[in-house]
Design a protein around this motif. Structure first.
Motif: not given
Length: 264
Positions: A8, A10, A12, A34, A36, A49, A51, A64, A67-68, A71, A74
């Motif tokens: 995963t 993330l 931003t 993911v 955001c 996905r 968020v 965050l 929910e993530t 990971v 990032v």
């Protein structure tokens, strides 16, 4: 193989511009992505996905992170600034630019330190060439990006060997917000011709650099600021000499290339 397959990631500010390109690059590398942002997009990136979160809010960041879940990487991409001269605008506006581009990045790093430590993961910030050269018209933004490079080095030293922390020092990038800084498309293209590679970057090219820094291929890279700027902007002195003798600028750049505008 990047070592990212099934992990995963993330991103931003991952719903438009550079962030959208970063999402696409990681998805192409086999990661579960993911994204955001403060507001849910009308056209979310395919296979990503979403968020909702404001990275300036520590409570939002805690939610965050929960929910993530686990990971692998990032990417701190959320940021930016409108054109704003240092002596103009409200003082609070300048402070908010610094908050978004620097303070919020530290909050993001703190919120995800535990998950990244547990996974042996990576944190990559999106920086700017403005960190290392004068940026008239975006002084607060450039100062924050300079601070971000210092933050990168400090976190890399503090969190090694469990978490690798790096920065992509991006030059001008073609996004839907380019007109804020360059006017119409012709302005961006003219600025891009001043870059040695002759054009601005595409968002996915910044994303591919992030994939590299998060991958096993960069396993011994931490605390680095990777320039992704097409060779950089030309220095001012060839233009100054060309104004005097009419030849130095053309000789230095192989043609009539004006200095580029501000990065985004």
């Amino acid at each position: 193989m990047t070592g990212l397959d099934g992990g995963t990631v993330l991103v931003t500010g991952g719903v438009r511009g550079v962030g959208r390109g970063v999402c696409a690059a990681f998805a192409g590398a086999g990661a579960h992505v993911v994204a955001c942002a403060r507001h849910e997009p009308q056209d979310p990136p395919a296979g990503v996905r979403f968020v909702r979160a404001d990275i300036r809010d520590s409570g939002d960041l805690e939610r965050l992170a929960a929910e993530t879940g686990p990971v692998r990487a990032v990417v701190g991409n959320a940021g930016g600034s409108p054109p704003l001269r240092a002596a103009e605008g409200r003082a609070r506006t300048h402070a908010k630019i610094i908050e978004l581009n620097l303070t919020a990045q530290l909050l993001l790093a703190r919120a995800f330190y535990g998950p990244l430590r547990d996974s042996g993961g990576t944190l990559t910030f999106i920086g700017s060439v403005g960190a290392v050269r004068p940026s008239p018209g975006t002084a607060a933004y450039a100062a924050a990006k300079a601070g971000l490079e210092s933050l990168t080095a400090s976190l890399a030293a503090e969190w090694a060997p469990e978490v690798r922390v790096n920065c992509v020092r991006a030059g001008m990038v073609r996004t839907e917000r380019s007109a804020l800084h360059f006017g119409d498309g012709r302005g961006l293209e003219a600025a891009g011709r001043a870059v040695p590679l002759g054009r601005p970057a595409e968002p996915r090219e910044i994303g591919e650099a992030c994939v590299f820094l998060a991958s096993d291929a960069a396993s011994y890279i931490t605390g680095a600021c990777l320039p992704v700027h097409g060779g950089g902007e030309p220095p001012s002195y060839p233009s100054a000499r060309g104004a005097v003798d009419g030849s130095a600028h053309e000789s230095a750049h192989g043609g009539d290339r004006k200095e580029s505008g501000r990065d985004l």
